[in-house]
Design an enzyme around this catalytic site. Structure first.
Site, PDB file in Angstrom:
ATOM      1  N   THR A 133     -76.923   3.381-102.820  1.00 44.98           N
ATOM      2  CA  THR A 133     -76.150   2.136-102.763  1.00 44.98           C
ATOM      3  C   THR A 133     -76.533   1.207-103.914  1.00 44.98           C
ATOM      4  O   THR A 133     -77.694   1.175-104.345  1.00 44.98           O
ATOM      5  CB  THR A 133     -76.351   1.430-101.401  1.00 44.98           C
ATOM      6  OG1 THR A 133     -76.009   0.054-101.535  1.00 44.98           O
ATOM      7  CG2 THR A 133     -77.771   1.523-100.892  1.00 44.98           C
ATOM      8  N   SER A 151     -82.850  -5.100 -97.405  1.00 44.12           N
ATOM      9  CA  SER A 151     -82.903  -4.860 -95.953  1.00 44.12           C
ATOM     10  C   SER A 151     -83.692  -3.576 -95.730  1.00 44.12           C
ATOM     11  O   SER A 151     -83.896  -2.787 -96.657  1.00 44.12           O
ATOM     12  CB  SER A 151     -81.488  -4.690 -95.368  1.00 44.12           C
ATOM     13  OG  SER A 151     -80.959  -3.414 -95.704  1.00 44.12           O
ATOM     14  N   TYR A 156     -82.666  -1.058 -94.153  1.00 40.72           N
ATOM     15  CA  TYR A 156     -81.726   0.037 -94.446  1.00 40.72           C
ATOM     16  C   TYR A 156     -81.693   0.320 -95.952  1.00 40.72           C
ATOM     17  O   TYR A 156     -81.836   1.465 -96.385  1.00 40.72           O
ATOM     18  CB  TYR A 156     -80.303  -0.309 -93.943  1.00 40.72           C
ATOM     19  CG  TYR A 156     -79.235   0.324 -94.794  1.00 40.72           C
ATOM     20  CD1 TYR A 156     -79.032   1.700 -94.761  1.00 40.72           C
ATOM     21  CD2 TYR A 156     -78.461  -0.436 -95.676  1.00 40.72           C
ATOM     22  CE1 TYR A 156     -78.087   2.303 -95.594  1.00 40.72           C
ATOM     23  CE2 TYR A 156     -77.524   0.151 -96.494  1.00 40.72           C
ATOM     24  CZ  TYR A 156     -77.336   1.512 -96.460  1.00 40.72           C
ATOM     25  OH  TYR A 156     -76.419   2.105 -97.289  1.00 40.72           O
ATOM     26  N   HIS A 157     -81.488  -0.739 -96.759  1.00 41.50           N
ATOM     27  CA  HIS A 157     -81.417  -0.518 -98.204  1.00 41.50           C
ATOM     28  C   HIS A 157     -82.734   0.067 -98.722  1.00 41.50           C
ATOM     29  O   HIS A 157     -82.756   0.877 -99.639  1.00 41.50           O
ATOM     30  CB  HIS A 157     -81.065  -1.822 -98.939  1.00 41.50           C
ATOM     31  CG  HIS A 157     -79.609  -2.229 -98.798  1.00 41.50           C
ATOM     32  ND1 HIS A 157     -79.169  -3.082 -97.814  1.00 41.50           N
ATOM     33  CD2 HIS A 157     -78.508  -1.886 -99.507  1.00 41.50           C
ATOM     34  CE1 HIS A 157     -77.849  -3.254 -97.936  1.00 41.50           C
ATOM     35  NE2 HIS A 157     -77.427  -2.532 -98.953  1.00 41.50           N
ATOM     36  N   LYS A 176     -82.846   3.741 -98.472  1.00 47.72           N
ATOM     37  CA  LYS A 176     -82.103   4.410 -99.541  1.00 47.72           C
ATOM     38  C   LYS A 176     -82.944   4.470-100.833  1.00 47.72           C
ATOM     39  O   LYS A 176     -82.817   5.403-101.614  1.00 47.72           O
ATOM     40  CB  LYS A 176     -80.780   3.696 -99.823  1.00 47.72           C
ATOM     41  CG  LYS A 176     -79.893   3.490 -98.608  1.00 47.72           C
ATOM     42  CD  LYS A 176     -79.347   4.764 -98.044  1.00 47.72           C
ATOM     43  CE  LYS A 176     -78.070   5.174 -98.706  1.00 47.72           C
ATOM     44  NZ  LYS A 176     -77.451   6.338 -98.018  1.00 47.72           N
ATOM     45  N   GLN A 190     -73.371   3.411-104.814  1.00 47.86           N
ATOM     46  CA  GLN A 190     -71.999   2.992-104.518  1.00 47.86           C
ATOM     47  C   GLN A 190     -71.946   1.530-104.087  1.00 47.86           C
ATOM     48  O   GLN A 190     -72.830   1.054-103.379  1.00 47.86           O
ATOM     49  CB  GLN A 190     -71.401   3.880-103.433  1.00 47.86           C
ATOM     50  CG  GLN A 190     -69.925   3.581-103.171  1.00 47.86           C
ATOM     51  CD  GLN A 190     -69.234   4.679-102.383  1.00 47.86           C
ATOM     52  OE1 GLN A 190     -68.420   5.417-102.893  1.00 47.86           O
ATOM     53  NE2 GLN A 190     -69.552   4.772-101.117  1.00 47.86           N
TER      54      GLN A 190
HETATM   55  N1  USQ Z   1     -71.131 -11.477 -95.627  1.00 50.96           N
HETATM   56  C1  USQ Z   1     -70.389 -12.611 -95.352  1.00 50.96           C
HETATM   57  N2  USQ Z   1     -69.623 -12.605 -94.223  1.00 50.96           N
HETATM   58  C2  USQ Z   1     -69.531 -11.550 -93.384  1.00 50.96           C
HETATM   59  C3  USQ Z   1     -70.273 -10.383 -93.668  1.00 50.96           C
HETATM   60  C4  USQ Z   1     -71.074 -10.384 -94.806  1.00 50.96           C
HETATM   61  O1  USQ Z   1     -70.432 -13.593 -96.087  1.00 50.96           O
HETATM   62  O2  USQ Z   1     -68.808 -11.638 -92.382  1.00 50.96           O
HETATM   63  C5  USQ Z   1     -71.949 -11.440 -96.859  1.00 50.96           C
HETATM   64  C6  USQ Z   1     -73.400 -11.019 -96.681  1.00 50.96           C
HETATM   65  O3  USQ Z   1     -74.241 -12.118 -96.440  1.00 50.96           O
HETATM   66  C7  USQ Z   1     -73.678 -10.336 -98.011  1.00 50.96           C
HETATM   67  C8  USQ Z   1     -72.341  -9.792 -98.463  1.00 50.96           C
HETATM   68  O4  USQ Z   1     -71.354 -10.442 -97.678  1.00 50.96           O
HETATM   69  O5  USQ Z   1     -74.101 -11.276 -98.969  1.00 50.96           O
HETATM   70  C9  USQ Z   1     -72.151  -8.311 -98.316  1.00 50.96           C
HETATM   71  O6  USQ Z   1     -72.399  -7.924 -96.980  1.00 50.96           O
HETATM   72  P1  USQ Z   1     -71.739  -6.598 -96.387  1.00 50.96           P
HETATM   73  O7  USQ Z   1     -72.112  -6.535 -94.943  1.00 50.96           O
HETATM   74  O8  USQ Z   1     -70.314  -6.516 -96.752  1.00 50.96           O
HETATM   75  O9  USQ Z   1     -72.436  -5.447 -97.250  1.00 50.96           O
HETATM   76  P2  USQ Z   1     -73.953  -4.977 -97.392  1.00 50.96           P
HETATM   77  O10 USQ Z   1     -74.829  -5.490 -96.320  1.00 50.96           O
HETATM   78  O11 USQ Z   1     -74.321  -5.264 -98.804  1.00 50.96           O
HETATM   79  O12 USQ Z   1     -73.834  -3.394 -97.138  1.00 50.96           O
HETATM   80  C10 USQ Z   1     -72.627  -2.661 -97.341  1.00 50.96           C
HETATM   81  C11 USQ Z   1     -72.661  -1.396 -96.508  1.00 50.96           C
HETATM   82  C12 USQ Z   1     -73.788  -0.507 -96.984  1.00 50.96           C
HETATM   83  C13 USQ Z   1     -73.660  -0.251 -98.460  1.00 50.96           C
HETATM   84  C14 USQ Z   1     -73.526  -1.538 -99.229  1.00 50.96           C
HETATM   85  C15 USQ Z   1     -73.163  -1.337-100.669  1.00 50.96           C
HETATM   86  O13 USQ Z   1     -72.823  -1.721 -95.128  1.00 50.96           O
HETATM   87  O14 USQ Z   1     -73.769   0.724 -96.277  1.00 50.96           O
HETATM   88  O15 USQ Z   1     -74.826   0.425 -98.890  1.00 50.96           O
HETATM   89  O16 USQ Z   1     -72.460  -2.340 -98.677  1.00 50.96           O
HETATM   90  S1  USQ Z   1     -73.817  -2.647-101.651  1.00 50.96           S
HETATM   91  O17 USQ Z   1     -73.413  -3.903-101.023  1.00 50.96           O
HETATM   92  O18 USQ Z   1     -73.326  -2.509-102.953  1.00 50.96           O
HETATM   93  O19 USQ Z   1     -75.253  -2.547-101.536  1.00 50.96           O
END
Ligand code: USQ
Length: 394
Positions: A144, A179, A181-182, A185, A208
């Protein structure tokens, strides 16, 4: 090519099986069907109805004309994985079979430990099974973009050139995940790199970004070939959640200022990228890293985009700020590279607005399912520990 998909029942795993089969590959896969259980555990449901494993296999046979070898099994059970590899002799192994949620891993000690145990052990098992039963197979491991964290410098694809005290080297770029989880990875990336070095395993590590959308062309009109879409605080990503919120008239839940940036990629283009990685394997012993995303946006820009697209189909959307349950920077620099897939011929096929529009229309037809589970829209899992529902701050 014979392609094994670990996590074949998931949001990405199932469309990948459909996509690869339509391209003439022979697909097999394993899944313990845990995603269905986790989502139920946190009070959620897929916004789009999904078929059972048996219905999916039947649809596969009718549409693709082949028996899909889709076994229910635990990737942390080494005997199961090794036996499967010995029988199927995969040429490519795509690893999508992990617990993918940051909030789920932050819930408490048990969820943190389980996430790391499950993810790290099952990745190690795949590496060992390749070594012992299919040594020429290419591992395409889903990592990720979140492994890199948010450094104040550009993010290369896995490695960078460093000069320190007059000496130079090419080193893995630092990983600073946000996190448990991260972090799991990150450990997987290190283990995969190491296995590649000592055993000569060919590996592609995909960093990704956030995938969104529900459709790929090969699904056609058969609803049994469709994938899931989650909107709870754990398994729904911000972009998919915003679309679900929009169609039921719930305000978009922007955490804090919404200044966090992410790279985004439509489902269909994620499939294209994985296909390119599979069909263009690295040499023996090569460990390569692809940053896989299309456009980078801040979460507040994303909310505005969903609002704008929803307005185009006469849905009025309100955006609200909630106190942020996560520990993350309010604003940060973000400039990751993404050249390796382009060099392999990757061409985006879907623009973000059209995918968002199609997704909103599909969700509109299923809004009852979202309304019935609207409780899961407000987050309460705190990065610092404990549970407390977020409140509106603006
Ligand atoms: N966020 C909001 N509102 C919401 C949900 C989330 O503002 O209702 C914010 C979070 O605080 C964060 C951002 O949006 O700053 C992204 O959160 P997310 O839940 O969309 O994504 P993330 O936790 O980063 O994880 C997701 C997938 C994970 C993948 C990752 C790719 O769940 O499996 O590894 O995206 S990346 O984000 O590029 O690391």
């Amino acid at each position: 090519m014979r392609v094994f998909i670990a996590g074949i029942d998931g949001y990405l795993g199932w469309p990948l099986a459909v996509y690869l089969s339509a391209r003439g590959h022979q697909v097999a896969g394993a899944d313990l069907l845990l995603r269905r259980e986790w989502v139920a555990e946190v009070g959620g449901i897929s916004a789009l109805p999904i078929a059972s494993r048996e219905q999916r296999m039947a649809a596969f046979k009718e549409v693709a004309g082949v028996e899909l070898d889709f076994r229910v099994g635990d990737l942390t059970d080494y005997a199961f994985v090794k036996r499967f590899f010995a029988e199927f002799q995969p040429e490519a192994v795509v690893h999508l079979g992990q617990m993918p949620s940051a909030p789920y891993s932050m819930m408490d000690r048990a969820h943190c430990v389980w996430t790391q145990q499950n993810n790290i052990v099952n990745n190690l098992n795949l590496l060992w099974a390749i070594k012992e039963a299919a040594p020429d197979a290419h591992l395409i491991k889903l990592g990720t973009m979140g492994e890199y964290g948010t450094p104040a410098i550009d993010i290369p694809e896995g490695f960078f050139d460093v000069e320190f005290r007059g000496r130079k080297d090419r080193l893995p770029f630092p990983r600073q995940a946000g996190s448990w989880y991260h972090q799991s990875k990150v450990h997987d990336s290190h283990n995969t790199h190491f296995a590649s070095k000592i055993w000569g395993i060919r590996a592609t590590d995909i960093m990704q970004g956030v995938v969104f959308g529900t459709r790929i062309e090969a699904m056609g009109a058969d609803p049994r070939l469709g994938t899931r879409l989650d909107f709870d605080q754990c398994f729904g990503t911000a972009i998919n959640r915003f679309c679900c919120q929009a169609v039921i008239g719930h305000p978009l839940t922007l955490y804090g200022l919404g200044g966090q940036k992410r790279g985004f990629l439509p489902l269909a283009d994620s499939m294209q990228c994985l296909g390119l990685a599979i069909e263009n394997p690295p040499g023996a012993g090569e460990y390569r890293v692809f940053n896989q995303f299309e456009n980078a946006y801040s979460i507040s820009e994303l909310a505005c985009l969903v609002q704008e697209v929803a307005a185009s189909i006469d849905i009025a959307v309100e955006i609200r700020r909630y106190d942020n349950p996560r520990a993350e920077m309010e604003e940060h620099y973000y400039n990751p590279d993404r050249q390796h897939l382009i060099d392999l011929g990757y061409q985006p096929t879907h623009d973000m607005r059209s995918v968002l529009k199609a997704m909103l229309l599909e969700l509109l037809a299923n809004k009852d399912r979202i309304e019935a589970h609207a409780d899961v829209l407000i987050p309460d899992i705190r990065w610092g520990g404990g549970r407390k529902r977020s409140e509106v701050i603006g």
